[in-house]
Structure formats: C-alpha cells, structure tokens
Design a protein around this motif. Structure first.
Motif, mmCIF file in Angstrom:
data_model
loop_
_atom_site.group_PDB
_atom_site.id
_atom_site.type_symbol
_atom_site.label_atom_id
_atom_site.label_comp_id
_atom_site.label_asym_id
_atom_site.label_seq_id
_atom_site.Cartn_x
_atom_site.Cartn_y
_atom_site.Cartn_z
ATOM 1 N N ASP A 6 -31.242 -47.312 -14.857
ATOM 2 C CA ASP A 6 -30.742 -47.088 -16.213
ATOM 3 C C ASP A 6 -29.287 -46.649 -16.287
ATOM 4 O O ASP A 6 -28.635 -46.853 -17.306
ATOM 5 C CB ASP A 6 -31.592 -46.019 -16.916
ATOM 6 C CG ASP A 6 -33.041 -46.441 -17.062
ATOM 7 O OD1 ASP A 6 -33.281 -47.613 -17.405
ATOM 8 O OD2 ASP A 6 -33.930 -45.599 -16.823
ATOM 9 N N ALA A 7 -28.778 -46.012 -15.218
ATOM 10 C CA ALA A 7 -27.480 -45.362 -15.364
ATOM 11 C C ALA A 7 -26.820 -45.111 -14.017
ATOM 12 O O ALA A 7 -27.461 -45.128 -12.952
ATOM 13 C CB ALA A 7 -27.647 -44.040 -16.108
ATOM 14 N N ILE A 8 -25.508 -44.839 -14.113
ATOM 15 C CA ILE A 8 -24.725 -44.286 -13.004
ATOM 16 C C ILE A 8 -24.637 -42.783 -13.237
ATOM 17 O O ILE A 8 -24.379 -42.322 -14.368
ATOM 18 C CB ILE A 8 -23.311 -44.891 -12.984
ATOM 19 C CG1 ILE A 8 -23.370 -46.341 -12.514
ATOM 20 C CG2 ILE A 8 -22.380 -44.093 -12.091
ATOM 21 C CD1 ILE A 8 -23.539 -46.508 -11.027
ATOM 22 N N ILE A 56 -23.986 -41.983 -17.121
ATOM 23 C CA ILE A 56 -23.336 -43.080 -17.832
ATOM 24 C C ILE A 56 -24.326 -44.232 -17.917
ATOM 25 O O ILE A 56 -24.542 -44.954 -16.920
ATOM 26 C CB ILE A 56 -22.055 -43.529 -17.113
ATOM 27 C CG1 ILE A 56 -21.095 -42.342 -16.938
ATOM 28 C CG2 ILE A 56 -21.372 -44.657 -17.870
ATOM 29 C CD1 ILE A 56 -19.908 -42.628 -16.052
ATOM 30 N N PRO A 57 -24.982 -44.422 -19.052
ATOM 31 C CA PRO A 57 -25.974 -45.502 -19.178
ATOM 32 C C PRO A 57 -25.316 -46.873 -19.002
ATOM 33 O O PRO A 57 -24.141 -47.069 -19.358
ATOM 34 C CB PRO A 57 -26.523 -45.320 -20.593
ATOM 35 C CG PRO A 57 -26.157 -43.934 -20.989
ATOM 36 C CD PRO A 57 -24.868 -43.634 -20.287
ATOM 37 N N TYR A 58 -26.069 -47.793 -18.458
ATOM 38 C CA TYR A 58 -25.538 -49.149 -18.311
ATOM 39 C C TYR A 58 -25.223 -49.781 -19.663
ATOM 40 O O TYR A 58 -24.453 -50.746 -19.734
ATOM 41 C CB TYR A 58 -26.532 -50.014 -17.543
ATOM 42 C CG TYR A 58 -26.743 -49.580 -16.108
ATOM 43 C CD1 TYR A 58 -25.678 -49.156 -15.331
ATOM 44 C CD2 TYR A 58 -28.017 -49.585 -15.548
ATOM 45 C CE1 TYR A 58 -25.870 -48.756 -14.020
ATOM 46 C CE2 TYR A 58 -28.219 -49.186 -14.229
ATOM 47 C CZ TYR A 58 -27.145 -48.761 -13.474
ATOM 48 O OH TYR A 58 -27.331 -48.356 -12.176
ATOM 49 N N SER A 59 -25.790 -49.241 -20.731
ATOM 50 C CA SER A 59 -25.482 -49.769 -22.065
ATOM 51 C C SER A 59 -24.030 -49.501 -22.451
ATOM 52 O O SER A 59 -23.517 -50.124 -23.380
ATOM 53 C CB SER A 59 -26.422 -49.154 -23.110
ATOM 54 O OG SER A 59 -26.317 -47.737 -23.118
ATOM 55 N N CYS A 60 -23.359 -48.573 -21.740
ATOM 56 C CA CYS A 60 -21.928 -48.311 -21.978
ATOM 57 C C CYS A 60 -21.040 -49.319 -21.268
ATOM 58 O O CYS A 60 -19.827 -49.346 -21.521
ATOM 59 C CB CYS A 60 -21.554 -46.909 -21.481
ATOM 60 S SG CYS A 60 -22.342 -45.559 -22.339
#
Length: 819
Positions: free
Chosen positions: A86-88, A181-185
């Motif tokens: 989901d995220a870094i 930092i969500p991948y949606s960013c």
C-alpha cells in the motif's frame, strides 16, 4: 553599443568558455527497499522492530554552505525505508547535541519558515527530470512539492498537495519522524521490479546547513538528475486512484456606499466538488465542478502608469496545482480563465448609455478538467479544458429603460501537450492552446514546438521553441510567428548563456497567455561564475553579467540596450547580501505614447544593494535599496524595501513590510489632446505597507491575518506638459484638458481561520475587506491623511464566508466497507 561589437563580445566569451573543464558526473548511490509484512504504526517512535531490520541510510553530505563536506557525527542523519502493498514508509533520526539546536515553529501546512526539516524525493519514472517531494518538520507539519523543469531551470511547484501521514517527536539527542506515503500519492508504471530515483534531504536551520544523501553538486545543472537509485525488488501494483473532495460554502456580502449612506447586503450558498481519478497507473483526471474561489487571498492591486497590462499572481488552487505540463513554453496565463470579460469596458461606451447599473468584473467559471500523466516510454500527455459562462452588464438609457449588454460570450479554453523525456535530462515538447468563443467574437489558437537538449555530461545545453498564432473571425485569419533560441554552458563553476528571441508584428498569445508586446527581435548574453567553497568572509559567492540588445522586427528599428553586472552570496554570519548596477542606453520606446509613436526615453544609470539577515533568528529583516538617474530632464528615482519578522514563540509571529518608491522629473504619458499624445514630467510617490500575523494553535489549526494598504500618487508639478515631437523628443508648451494627477488607494484585509479536521479535509472561515478608489485626483494630502480617507472615506466591500471541504479516498472507503 553597436550590434557587431556585441556579437564579437559574445563570440569571445563562447570561445573562452569552451576551454573550461567539464564538470564531473555526480556519483549515484544505490539502495534496495525491504518489504514489511504488516502496516507500521505512524507515531514518530522509530523503535519498532521492523525499522531495526533495515540498514540505516546515512553518510549525508553538505549541499550548503560547504558543498561535499560530510556531516558531523554529533549532528548525523539516519533514515530507513520500508514498503508494503500500500505504501512507502520512511523513518529517521536527526541527531542534535541539544534540543535547543532544533529550529521549530508552527507555520501551517505547505510552509517551511525557519523550521528544520527532513524530506524524501522520489522520481518514479526514473527519467531524471520529474519528481515529487515529501517534507516533515520537528513539530510534524507537512510540506510537499512537485519538481519539473521550466524555462528558468528546475521548478518547485509547492501548490501540489498529497494526502500522506507523518508523525514527529523531539527526543533526547535530536528529533525523530515517520512517514507513510500511499501509492495513491504517486504515479508509476506496472513492473515486476521498480527502479526509482531517490534522494533524502535534511535542513538544520540555525546553522543554515542542508544535507543530501546522494550528493547534489552546485556546479552540476539540475536537481532531480542528481538523485540516487531505489530498487523495489517485489512487484507492487498501482492502486485505484480515485478521490472526491465535495465542498459546501456560504457567503455574507456587505457593500457600503459612503456617498448615499446605503448598504447592499447579499448572501449565497454554494456547493461543488473536486474529483481526482487515476485512469490508469500513469494518467490522472482532475476536475472541478461548480468551483468556488471566493476565499483566495486578495490581489495586490496597484496604480498602473505603464502602457501594459498588470500581471497578477494566480491563487486559485486548481490552476496552480499540477500544471507543470501546461506551463511549457510560457503560453498559459491561467488568470485569463474566469478573468475580466473581453467586452467589459464596452458596457460604459454603449450608444445611449446613461448609467451602468452592474457590470461583473469576472466571468463565471462553470467547470474545468485536467488530464495529465506520463507513460512507460516517458511521454507526458496533458489535456486541459475549461468553460466560462456568458456575462452581461445592465445599463439604462436616457429614457430610463433598462437593458442587458453581453460583455463576455460562452467561451471554451483548451490546452493539449505532448512532452517526451529523453536521455541526459533532455526533452522535446509540443503544446497547443485554443480559445473558442460563441457568437461573432473571434477564436484564438497558438501552437509551439519546444526542445531542451543537454550533452551527455550535462554541461552544455541548447534549447528553444517556435510558436505560431492564429486569430480567426469575421471571415479572416491573422497569423503570427515567434521563436526563441538559447545556447549555454550549464556545468562547472563558469556558466554562460547566449540567446535570441523574436516575435513578428502579427504574433498574439494573449487570449490564453500573457505578453506585454510583440514585434521585436532581441538578443543577449548572460555570464556567471560561482564560488561554492567557503572563504574567510563568505560561504558562497555568485558573480553575474548580463546584457541584451533589442530592436523591432518590423520596421527594423533599434529599441533598447542594457548592461547589468551583479554580485551576491551568503556571508559567514549566514546573512545574504548583494549589489547590482545597470546601464540603460537611450531607448526608442514605441509604447509609452499609446499610439506607436517613438518616444526617446533618456538613458540612465542605476544601482542598488540588499541584505537579508539570518532567518533562523527570532528577529530577522530584509533591506533593499535601488536608485536610478536619467540623463535628461533631471529625472531620478529611488526605491526602498524593508521587511521585518519577529517570532514571539513557536505559535505566533508578526511581519511588517514597507516599500517606498519615489521619482522626480521622470517623463511619461499624461493623456491626449485631440489625437496628440501629451507627456509630462512626473512626480511619483508610492507606498505599500503590509502587516501580517499568524497564530497556530497546533499543527492542524491556525489563524492568519494580512492587512495591506497601497497608496500611489502621480503629480505633474506646475501643469507643465509636452507634445511628443516627430523626432521622439518632448516639445514644451502643450495643453491638456482636465487634471492628469492621480491619487490611488487600495486597502485589503484577509483574515483566515483554517482547521484540518481530517487528512485533506478542512474548515475555513474567512473575512475579507477591500476598498479601491482614486480619491478625486487629490494629491495634496500627506500619507496619514490619505490613509484616514481610505479607511473612513472609501466604499468598503465586506465578505464573511464559511467553507467545508471533505476528502474521500475510494481505497479507504473500500477497505472500511470491504467493497
């Protein structure tokens, strides 16, 4: 200076600069991220076991003030990177000897102020050109930005906003932080293994030191191209990127007319929505439906004594966020959209018009969309569209009959961009802007081809563009051409740029762009030398020289010539200072007369200096002075600027900015007598005072206030006026009917309460007060009498508004409800 001599100077500098050694390529550090099995708790505590499974990212080096020097052990930086589906995740420990060494201040979102910070920069396409950055301060305030090249080099777009999670703590030995930092960013392509550009940065504000993980050399052109490499070894999938930000707003408006002692109160309730939709892993659609920009900061309106339109800054979020593709080539001035109707002044000049009852100064924006992204082959594609509604003025004729006059037709604005990134930070771009109007009004179309090419070592650059404009209407088409060419040395301590720029007399980009004039052919040179290593009295020093020569394209006539050397840098006490000088040769000014006649503007000499104290201190200031003396008519001018900021504590600060501009015997246009342009020797006084303060309750809630008073008066002492002779010089004993003096005031107050009650969601309460007027050309009042007349004598418009925005992320909704 004759053109042949200028060309010889440019040629000699080019030959000399080619003998300067090329800068060495910056080393690229490598790292591999490690997958974490379960989501991390983001609380600023970095003692979780997962962080201990990764090697620390350390050994940062100074970017400034002493580039390349390793950071000290006592103030070292350690960061870690993990990832999941989901995220870094990023965590760090910013070491300090004591807590007093940490610079911290609550300044609100999207601001840095005097704060220390830690940041991560990610180039997901690994094109070494485009990136995004995520920042956090010791008091857990966020700042984020996009990075992309523009006409002036690398551009930091701080208007870009992402919804990500951070936490920070001040602890013994420094401060710690965590980021999710969500991948949606992010935008990235589907691959089994991801290779991204990455860099980390830390700032220690009290010593004005910035450090990066992968060294960023000031002698190498560019920022993103100096990142390290991050490998994500397992397959990650771009998520469904869909979010909604509906808004509700309500306004209470009160306009008070001092003359009639009447109030005109109105109210309104509005609603709309912003939508972000990831069409695929690379491209995103942004849309604003029934937008409301009533809470943006008031413009800094001025008295315009020039023959050109004033260009105001864009403050509407939709038009400044994520528009780097659409700004290619300088063809997009977003204030055209929803700006002043194109026939605004025609309402006052209608035949039989006795009185104009209403005349909206802004056309109503109905909706706007942006589609942008970059595919697997690094081709950037951008599509922009906006629709502006019709506008009407209401007028009465001599019989008292009321009627409406159209001042703006239904208008559609379009931009289409193709931007291909290539090796060595190079790119080629095509952009088209198009304005289509309903009815009999003309349409406008401008297209440009742009190139930006660097050599393999990124030490030399050649760039430019060719543009063509078409205005179509009334069964005819007017087309024009424009071109720009630059060549320069961008690497090393010695740099230069030579350029040529032309627009013919038919070229016009002002329907969706901005330009003061066309019909010119300019050429120039810029030369600079950097001292980037500290000496006994400075940390860095920059010496620059630039010059340009301009003539008309048609007819081929000289316009102007300028020389400007300057020097600036940071001193050892962490102050910045600089000085500059300029020489302007006598000009052939084709615009001041408002009729295309030549005015021989006198040559002049000018110079100035400025100093900025250390912004990490509780009190700091900026001081600037500039003076100019003209060779004819006894003309001279002086400009001062003084800004002071005092931070009372971490929550509250005050800033007072004062500027003063004075000029005597400066020749300029005063008006018309019949068909003749009449000039006068102006006495000009302009004062601008801005007081602003902010109080932040915490890192999510705060109040800001900004009060601006601008006063400008233009006098023509003794009513001495001059005709403009055929030779371009002023001839005495002209007459001018009426009073040419001007006394203009602008007063604005903006007070904002903002609360981020959930990620990306805000409650804003705004009070705005404004008054603009020319005080009957009465220039006999001093500043304080004028201020009193402004506050008590002008008609003030008041506006109180409430706006609620709520951010809805589809992925969170889906997980919560298990959709």
């Amino acid at each position: 200076m004759k053109p042949r001599f200028l060309k010889l100077v440019i040629l000699l500098f080019v030959i000399f600069c080619h003998q300067i050694a090329a800068a060495q390529k910056t080393a690229c550090r490598q790292m591999t991220a490690k997958r974490v099995s379960s989501p991390l708790k983001i609380d600023g505590d970095i003692n979780e076991a997962a962080w201990k499974t990764t090697a620390a990212i350390s050994d940062f080096v100074l970017l400034r003030p002493n580039p390349g020097k390793p950071e000290d052990k006592d103030s070292r930086t350690e960061m870690h990177v993990l990832y999941d589906d989901d995220a870094i995740y990023v965590a760090g420990f910013c070491h300090e000897k004591s807590k007093d060494s940490i610079s911290k201040e609550l300044v609100g979102r999207d601001a840095i102020g005097s704060n220390d910070f830690a940041a991560i920069f990610i180039d997901t396409y690994h094109d070494r050109i485009n990136a995004v950055g995520f920042f956090v301060t010791p008091l857990n305030e966020q700042y984020d930005a996009r990075y992309a090249p523009n006409q002036n080099g690398n551009n930091e777009d701080a208007s870009w906003n992402a919804v990500y999670q951070t936490a920070a703590k001040i602890v013994d030995g420094g401060w710690t932080f965590e980021m999710k930092i969500p991948y949606s960013c992010l935008r990235f392509n589907k691959k089994d293994v991801q290779l991204w550009g990455i860099n980390f940065m830390r700032k220690r504000s009290k010593v004005q030191a910035q450090y990066t993980w992968n060294e960023v050399k000031p002698t190498v052109d560019g920022f993103v191209n100096q990142f390290g490499d991050l490998t994500i070894p397992d397959k990650i999938l771009p998520p469904m990127r869909l979010s909604f930000t509906p808004y509700f707003s309500t306004y209470l408006n009160n306009a008070y007319d001092k003359t009639s002692a009447t109030r005109n109160g109105t109210s309104s309730v509005n609603g709309g929505m912003d939508i972000k939709y990831g069409i695929n892993e690379s491209f995103t659609l942004d849309a604003t439906l029934i937008p409301d920009f009533g809470q943006v900061q008031s413009d800094n309106k001025i008295l315009n004594t020039s023959p050109f339109e004033v260009k105001y800054d864009e403050k509407r979020p939709f038009f400044i966020e994520g528009t780097e593709l659409f700004n290619k080539g300088g063809l997009f001035y977003s204030r055209r959209i929803g700006g002043q109707p194109i026939h605004y002044y025609d309402a006052y000049n209608q035949t039989g018009n006795k009185e104009t009852l209403s005349n909206p100064s802004e056309a109503k924006l109905l909706n706007a969309i942006k589609l942008s992204g970059r595919n697997k082959k690094n081709l950037g594609i951008g599509i922009f569209n906006a629709v502006v509604n019709e506008s009407y003025a209401t007028i009465t004729d001599s019989t008292g009959k009321t009627r409406e006059v159209q001042t703006n037709p239904l208008t559609n604005y379009n931009i289409f961009v193709l931007d291909q990134s290539m090796k060595h930070n190079s790119s080629v771009t095509f952009i088209n802007t198009n304005v289509m109007r309903s009815g009999k009004d003309y349409d406008a179309n401008v297209s440009a081809a742009i190139f930006n090419i660097n050599n393999k070592k990124n030490t030399y650059n050649v760039s430019g563009q060719y543009a063509k404009s078409f205005l179509t209407g009334n069964h005819q088409t007017v087309s024009g051409n424009a071109a720009l060419f630059n060549f320069g040395k961008t690497g090393g301590r010695f740099n230069y740029l030579v350029w040529n720029d032309f627009q013919d007399d038919k070229y016009n980009q002002n329907d969706l762009g901005y330009a003061t004039n066309n019909n010119y052919y300019d050429k120039g040179v810029w030369i600079g030398y950097k001292f980037v290593k500290p000496s006994t009295w400075f940390n860095n020093l920059y010496i620059n020289f630039n010059s340009y020569y301009s003539h008309r394209f048609k007819p081929f006539l000289y316009q102007s010539f300028n020389i400007n050397p300057n020097i600036n840098g940071q001193l050892k006490n962490l102050w910045y200072a600089g000085t500059n000088f300029s020489y302007n040769a006598q000009q052939n000014d084709f615009y001041e007369s408002r009729k295309g006649l030549i005015f021989k503007r006198p040559g002049s000499l000018g110079g100035g200096a400025w100093v900025n104290s250390n912004q990490a201190k509780k009190y700091y200031f900026d001081l600037e002075w500039y003076g100019r003396k003209y060779k004819r008519y006894g003309g001279k001018g002086t400009d001062w600027f003084f800004s002071q900021t005092y931070r009372l504590n971490d929550h509250i600060s005050f800033t007072l900015s004062n500027s003063l501009s004075m000029a005597n015997n400066v020749a300029g246009f005063a008006g018309f007598t019949g068909s003749n342009s009449v000039f006068g020797l102006r006495k000009l006084r302009s004062v601008e005072n801005i007081f602003s303060t902010k109080y932040n309750f915490n890192n999510k809630m705060g109040i800001t206030a900004r009060i601006r008073h601008y006063w400008s008066k233009v006098e023509y002492p003794g009513a001495q006026f001059y005709n403009l002779g055929a030779d371009g010089y002023l001839q005495p004993n002209a007459t001018l009917a009426g009073n040419a003096d001007q006394n203009y005031d602008a007063f604005t107050l903006d007070m904002v309460y903002s609360w981020e009650f959930a990620p990306g969601s805000f409650v804003n309460i705004v009070w705005k007060n404004s008054a603009y007027d020319n005080l009957n050309n009465n220039t006999n009042m001093d500043y304080f009498k004028n201020l009193d007349a402004t506050v008590t004598g002008l008609n003030h418009d008041n506006n109180l508004s409430l706006k609620v925005l709520y951010y809805l992320d589809y992925n969170k909704i889906r997980k919560k409800h298990k959709v």
